[in-house]
Design a protein around this motif. Structure first.
Motif, short mmCIF file in Angstrom:
data_model
loop_
_atom_site.label_atom_id
_atom_site.label_comp_id
_atom_site.label_asym_id
_atom_site.label_seq_id
_atom_site.Cartn_x
_atom_site.Cartn_y
_atom_site.Cartn_z
N ASN A 1 -0.04 2.63 -1.65
CA ASN A 1 -1.42 2.20 -1.83
C ASN A 1 -2.27 3.27 -2.52
N LYS A 2 -1.76 4.48 -2.64
CA LYS A 2 -2.48 5.54 -3.33
C LYS A 2 -2.32 5.45 -4.85
N GLU B 1 1.70 2.77 2.83
CA GLU B 1 0.47 3.56 2.70
C GLU B 1 0.56 4.53 1.53
N ASP B 2 1.75 5.09 1.29
CA ASP B 2 1.93 5.99 0.16
C ASP B 2 1.82 5.23 -1.17
#
Length: 303
Positions: free
Chosen positions: A113-114, A110-111
């Motif tokens: 994906n930023k 998720e990190d």
């Protein structure tokens, strides 16, 4: 009335292929901006624009629209709550005393994906770049191969770059948001590289449309080896450039209008590269008192 009927009949007789020519003088000013946004600002020389507008690929679903509306309203509720509490959702007293802040750390997919990665493949180059989690999911690993071979399109003169950039923050209902770093004076990173130099890029919100390619740069030199290094870069060291050219008229960064941050490698050396990033943060160094490291001057000084 007769003139109106004649006008409509003539438009119909020209067929469907010519209807846009009739409507363009009337709707052109309204549609020009929206049509221009359908395409990227860069198009590879010799390539044709996409003929099918992107709006035709959208799945118009009432249920999906309701779900999106609920999501946007929840985001708006959170933004309003944070705004009433204080800057960034923190009490004002805590905001004034804040000395450090971690902006990005890499511990999960998720990190990652930023962030978005890109290379000269967009202009026909042959460089490769990849982004994944490092060992034990404790860092971001940016790696690939740099290739300076110029594409044979007859127009491109330079090639050989790879980059990684954070996605700009977006508020509810797709509103633009910006980072406010005015309470800090330095960028703080913990990285481990392979000895190759990198360029740190900071993008701000342009006030005029011709400033959309402006960004602030500074160099980050990695020493290589098995050890991590902590790098502190004062914001006063960043210089203004546009489309790869350093500008004569320099001025400090607008720290209250930060759009995003990125890293670029383009040292004109073919071969593999690697950069591990543990975290990216901000630091308020009281010992650093420099406001701006470069010469500034007035364009039209008074006599």
């Amino acid at each position: 009335m007769a003139l109106t009927v004649t006008f409509l009949n003539s438009a119909y007789l020209h067929g469907r292929c010519c209807r846009h020519k009739v409507l363009h003088p009337l709707l052109g000013p309204l549609l020009s901006d929206s049509v221009a946004k359908l395409y990227s600002s860069y198009r590879r020389p010799g390539s044709q624009p996409e003929k099918k507008p992107s709006w035709q690929n959208i799945d118009f679903s009432f249920k999906k629209g309701i779900d999106v509306l609920k999501t946007q309203l929840s985001m708006l509720k959170k933004e309003t709550k944070d705004y009433l509490i204080g800057p960034g959702g923190h009490p004002f007293s805590q905001y004034l005393l804040e000395q450090t802040r971690v902006l990005w750390e890499f511990r999960s997919q998720e990190d990652l994906n930023k962030w978005v990665i890109s290379s000269d493949v967009e202009i026909g180059g042959k460089s490769e770049v990849h982004l994944k989690l490092g060992r034990n999911n404790q860092a971001a690993l940016l790696y690939g191969t740099l290739n300076t071979e110029v594409p044979r399109d007859g127009e491109t003169k330079y090639s050989g770059y790879c980059s990684m950039r954070a996605k700009p923050p977006v508020g509810s209902f797709a509103r633009k948001k910006y980072y406010d770093w005015s309470n800090f004076n330095s960028l703080y990173l913990r990285v481990r590289g392979d000895g190759r130099p990198w360029m740190v890029n900071i993008y701000t919100d342009p006030y005029f449309s011709h400033q959309k390619d402006d960004l602030y740069n500074y160099f980050m030199f990695t020493r290589g080896g098995p050890y991590w290094e902590e790098i502190k870069i004062p914001f006063s060291k960043f210089f203004l450039s546009s489309r790869g050219r350093v500008q004569d008229d320099q001025h400090p960064i607008w720290l209250d209008k930060i759009s995003t941050l990125g890293f670029t490698i383009g040292d004109k050396v073919d071969g593999p590269f690697q950069l591990e990033i543990d975290f990216i943060g901000l630091l308020n160094d009281r010992a650093h008192t420099e406001e701006f490291a470069y010469e500034t001057y007035e364009k039209n000084p008074r006599a």
